[in-house]
Design a protein around this motif. Sequence first.
Motif, PDB file in Angstrom:
ATOM      1  N   ILE A   1     -17.572  -0.280 -51.943  1.00 13.18           N
ATOM      2  CA  ILE A   1     -16.997  -0.603 -50.636  1.00 13.18           C
ATOM      3  C   ILE A   1     -18.090  -0.605 -49.573  1.00 13.18           C
ATOM      4  O   ILE A   1     -18.153  -1.502 -48.732  1.00 13.18           O
ATOM      5  N   LYS A   2     -18.962   0.397 -49.635  1.00  8.29           N
ATOM      6  CA  LYS A   2     -20.045   0.513 -48.663  1.00  8.29           C
ATOM      7  C   LYS A   2     -20.961  -0.710 -48.697  1.00  8.29           C
ATOM      8  O   LYS A   2     -21.457  -1.151 -47.672  1.00  8.29           O
ATOM      9  N   GLN A   3     -21.157  -1.263 -49.902  1.00 10.11           N
ATOM     10  CA  GLN A   3     -22.037  -2.427 -50.062  1.00 10.11           C
ATOM     11  C   GLN A   3     -21.278  -3.751 -49.974  1.00 10.11           C
ATOM     12  O   GLN A   3     -21.844  -4.803 -50.226  1.00 10.11           O
ATOM     13  N   ASN A   4     -19.993  -3.691 -49.662  1.00 14.71           N
ATOM     14  CA  ASN A   4     -19.152  -4.894 -49.587  1.00 14.71           C
ATOM     15  C   ASN A   4     -19.196  -5.718 -50.872  1.00 14.71           C
ATOM     16  O   ASN A   4     -19.360  -6.935 -50.845  1.00 14.71           O
ATOM     17  N   LYS A   5     -19.047  -5.037 -51.998  1.00 10.98           N
ATOM     18  CA  LYS A   5     -19.054  -5.703 -53.295  1.00 10.98           C
ATOM     19  C   LYS A   5     -17.777  -5.341 -54.042  1.00 10.98           C
ATOM     20  O   LYS A   5     -17.195  -4.281 -53.815  1.00 10.98           O
ATOM     21  N   ASN A   6     -17.394  -6.224 -54.958  1.00 11.66           N
ATOM     22  CA  ASN A   6     -16.257  -5.895 -55.823  1.00 11.66           C
ATOM     23  C   ASN A   6     -16.707  -5.018 -56.979  1.00 11.66           C
ATOM     24  O   ASN A   6     -15.956  -4.180 -57.466  1.00 11.66           O
ATOM     25  N   GLU A   7     -17.935  -5.253 -57.441  1.00 11.04           N
ATOM     26  CA  GLU A   7     -18.452  -4.536 -58.590  1.00 11.04           C
ATOM     27  C   GLU A   7     -19.915  -4.202 -58.375  1.00 11.04           C
ATOM     28  O   GLU A   7     -20.676  -5.017 -57.854  1.00 11.04           O
ATOM     29  N   LEU A   8     -20.328  -3.004 -58.805  1.00 15.94           N
ATOM     30  CA  LEU A   8     -21.727  -2.604 -58.700  1.00 15.94           C
ATOM     31  C   LEU A   8     -22.498  -3.079 -59.930  1.00 15.94           C
ATOM     32  O   LEU A   8     -21.935  -3.199 -61.015  1.00 15.94           O
ATOM     33  N   SER A   9     -23.786  -3.317 -59.737  1.00 17.42           N
ATOM     34  CA  SER A   9     -24.633  -3.656 -60.881  1.00 17.42           C
ATOM     35  C   SER A   9     -24.864  -2.384 -61.696  1.00 17.42           C
ATOM     36  O   SER A   9     -24.589  -1.268 -61.240  1.00 17.42           O
ATOM     37  N   GLU A  10     -25.392  -2.545 -62.888  1.00 13.72           N
ATOM     38  CA  GLU A  10     -25.644  -1.403 -63.762  1.00 13.72           C
ATOM     39  C   GLU A  10     -26.619  -0.431 -63.097  1.00 13.72           C
ATOM     40  O   GLU A  10     -26.452   0.786 -63.175  1.00 13.72           O
ATOM     41  N   GLU A  11     -27.622  -0.977 -62.419  1.00 19.47           N
ATOM     42  CA  GLU A  11     -28.614  -0.137 -61.749  1.00 19.47           C
ATOM     43  C   GLU A  11     -27.991   0.644 -60.590  1.00 19.47           C
ATOM     44  O   GLU A  11     -28.288   1.817 -60.392  1.00 19.47           O
ATOM     45  N   GLU A  12     -27.115  -0.003 -59.849  1.00 21.51           N
ATOM     46  CA  GLU A  12     -26.429   0.676 -58.744  1.00 21.51           C
ATOM     47  C   GLU A  12     -25.505   1.771 -59.265  1.00 21.51           C
ATOM     48  O   GLU A  12     -25.398   2.849 -58.662  1.00 21.51           O
ATOM     49  N   GLU A  13     -24.842   1.510 -60.385  1.00 22.53           N
ATOM     50  CA  GLU A  13     -23.979   2.529 -60.998  1.00 22.53           C
ATOM     51  C   GLU A  13     -24.817   3.739 -61.406  1.00 22.53           C
ATOM     52  O   GLU A  13     -24.412   4.882 -61.218  1.00 22.53           O
ATOM     53  N   LEU A  14     -25.983   3.453 -61.959  1.00 21.63           N
ATOM     54  CA  LEU A  14     -26.886   4.511 -62.398  1.00 21.63           C
ATOM     55  C   LEU A  14     -27.359   5.344 -61.212  1.00 21.63           C
ATOM     56  O   LEU A  14     -27.456   6.569 -61.300  1.00 21.63           O
ATOM     57  N   THR A  15     -27.594   4.694 -60.084  1.00 18.39           N
ATOM     58  CA  THR A  15     -28.006   5.403 -58.874  1.00 18.39           C
ATOM     59  C   THR A  15     -26.912   6.365 -58.430  1.00 18.39           C
ATOM     60  O   THR A  15     -27.184   7.523 -58.081  1.00 18.39           O
ATOM     61  N   VAL A  16     -25.662   5.910 -58.454  1.00 12.61           N
ATOM     62  CA  VAL A  16     -24.541   6.755 -58.052  1.00 12.61           C
ATOM     63  C   VAL A  16     -24.387   7.928 -59.026  1.00 12.61           C
ATOM     64  O   VAL A  16     -24.200   9.072 -58.601  1.00 12.61           O
ATOM     65  N   LEU A  17     -24.487   7.655 -60.315  1.00 11.64           N
ATOM     66  CA  LEU A  17     -24.384   8.722 -61.318  1.00 11.64           C
ATOM     67  C   LEU A  17     -25.487   9.757 -61.126  1.00 11.64           C
ATOM     68  O   LEU A  17     -25.236  10.961 -61.202  1.00 11.64           O
ATOM     69  N   SER A  18     -26.696   9.283 -60.875  1.00 12.70           N
ATOM     70  CA  SER A  18     -27.831  10.189 -60.661  1.00 12.70           C
ATOM     71  C   SER A  18     -27.586  11.062 -59.445  1.00 12.70           C
ATOM     72  O   SER A  18     -27.882  12.261 -59.455  1.00 12.70           O
ATOM     73  N   ARG A  19     -27.038  10.471 -58.404  1.00 15.13           N
ATOM     74  CA  ARG A  19     -26.733  11.216 -57.178  1.00 15.13           C
ATOM     75  C   ARG A  19     -25.690  12.303 -57.468  1.00 15.13           C
ATOM     76  O   ARG A  19     -25.827  13.441 -57.024  1.00 15.13           O
ATOM     77  N   GLU A  20     -24.654  11.939 -58.229  1.00 13.65           N
ATOM     78  CA  GLU A  20     -23.605  12.911 -58.574  1.00 13.65           C
ATOM     79  C   GLU A  20     -24.199  14.073 -59.378  1.00 13.65           C
ATOM     80  O   GLU A  20     -23.870  15.234 -59.148  1.00 13.65           O
ATOM     81  N   LEU A  21     -25.067  13.743 -60.323  1.00 14.13           N
ATOM     82  CA  LEU A  21     -25.686  14.770 -61.160  1.00 14.13           C
ATOM     83  C   LEU A  21     -26.580  15.671 -60.315  1.00 14.13           C
ATOM     84  O   LEU A  21     -26.541  16.897 -60.457  1.00 14.13           O
ATOM     85  N   LYS A  22     -27.348  15.083 -59.431  1.00 15.91           N
ATOM     86  CA  LYS A  22     -28.243  15.863 -58.572  1.00 15.91           C
ATOM     87  C   LYS A  22     -27.445  16.799 -57.665  1.00 15.91           C
ATOM     88  O   LYS A  22     -27.811  17.964 -57.496  1.00 15.91           O
ATOM     89  N   GLN A  23     -26.338  16.313 -57.116  1.00 12.78           N
ATOM     90  CA  GLN A  23     -25.502  17.166 -56.266  1.00 12.78           C
ATOM     91  C   GLN A  23     -25.003  18.378 -57.041  1.00 12.78           C
ATOM     92  O   GLN A  23     -25.003  19.503 -56.527  1.00 12.78           O
ATOM     93  N   ARG A  24     -24.595  18.150 -58.263  1.00 12.88           N
ATOM     94  CA  ARG A  24     -24.088  19.261 -59.068  1.00 12.88           C
ATOM     95  C   ARG A  24     -25.202  20.238 -59.432  1.00 12.88           C
ATOM     96  O   ARG A  24     -24.997  21.450 -59.455  1.00 12.88           O
ATOM     97  N   LYS A  25     -26.391  19.723 -59.723  1.00 14.36           N
ATOM     98  CA  LYS A  25     -27.513  20.614 -60.041  1.00 14.36           C
ATOM     99  C   LYS A  25     -27.908  21.438 -58.815  1.00 14.36           C
ATOM    100  O   LYS A  25     -28.234  22.618 -58.941  1.00 14.36           O
ATOM    101  N   ASP A  26     -27.879  20.815 -57.651  1.00  9.49           N
ATOM    102  CA  ASP A  26     -28.170  21.552 -56.412  1.00  9.49           C
ATOM    103  C   ASP A  26     -27.123  22.633 -56.178  1.00  9.49           C
ATOM    104  O   ASP A  26     -27.458  23.768 -55.809  1.00  9.49           O
ATOM    105  N   SER A  27     -25.865  22.289 -56.398  1.00  6.67           N
ATOM    106  CA  SER A  27     -24.775  23.264 -56.241  1.00  6.67           C
ATOM    107  C   SER A  27     -24.952  24.417 -57.221  1.00  6.67           C
ATOM    108  O   SER A  27     -24.763  25.585 -56.858  1.00  6.67           O
ATOM    109  N   LEU A  28     -25.324  24.087 -58.441  1.00 13.33           N
ATOM    110  CA  LEU A  28     -25.532  25.106 -59.468  1.00 13.33           C
ATOM    111  C   LEU A  28     -26.594  26.101 -59.005  1.00 13.33           C
ATOM    112  O   LEU A  28     -26.397  27.321 -59.111  1.00 13.33           O
ATOM    113  N   GLN A  29     -27.685  25.592 -58.476  1.00 15.65           N
ATOM    114  CA  GLN A  29     -28.768  26.448 -57.984  1.00 15.65           C
ATOM    115  C   GLN A  29     -28.272  27.367 -56.872  1.00 15.65           C
ATOM    116  O   GLN A  29     -28.550  28.566 -56.872  1.00 15.65           O
TER     117      GLN A  29
END
Length: 148
Positions: free
Chosen positions: A38-66
């Motif tokens: 929605i933020k990028q005004n797209k119907n679908e994200l590319s594989e690389e963009e999906e990977l960026t979002v997943l990486s961000r989610e993982l990093k947030q959880r690792k930071d929370s864990l710390q």
Amino acid sequence: MSLLERLNQDMKQAMKNKDKEKLSVIRMVKASLQNEAIKQNKNELSEEEELTVLSRELKQRKDSLQEFENADRSDLVDKVQAEIVIVNEYMPEQLSEEEVLDIVKETISETGATSKAEMGKVMAAIMPKVKGKADGSMINKLVLQQLS
């Protein structure tokens, strides 16, 4: 199969299995992907963009864990560790430290970097090569070792 299709499939399975924890994490990841689209005004994200979002989610959880470990909140540590395991299922296979070291050495020779002052140039060249396949802090540490 796209990541969103896989998430939908796993979400249905988690509902059938009454796995509330996995269902919750999948919904959060799915919502993050949809918000990014929605933020990028797209119907679908590319594989690389999906990977960026997943990486961000993982990093947030690792930071929370710390933070939870520092606060000695073992109840929350266990919950976040379980979430990290679930998010990791959707990440591409991680590179070993030796594989990352080879990429670091190759990139340093490509960029011609010789000192720590040029670390930013090296990191900027490495990150697209290993996006989602290696932890940024490990890459940072290896680059520092090679440039010192």
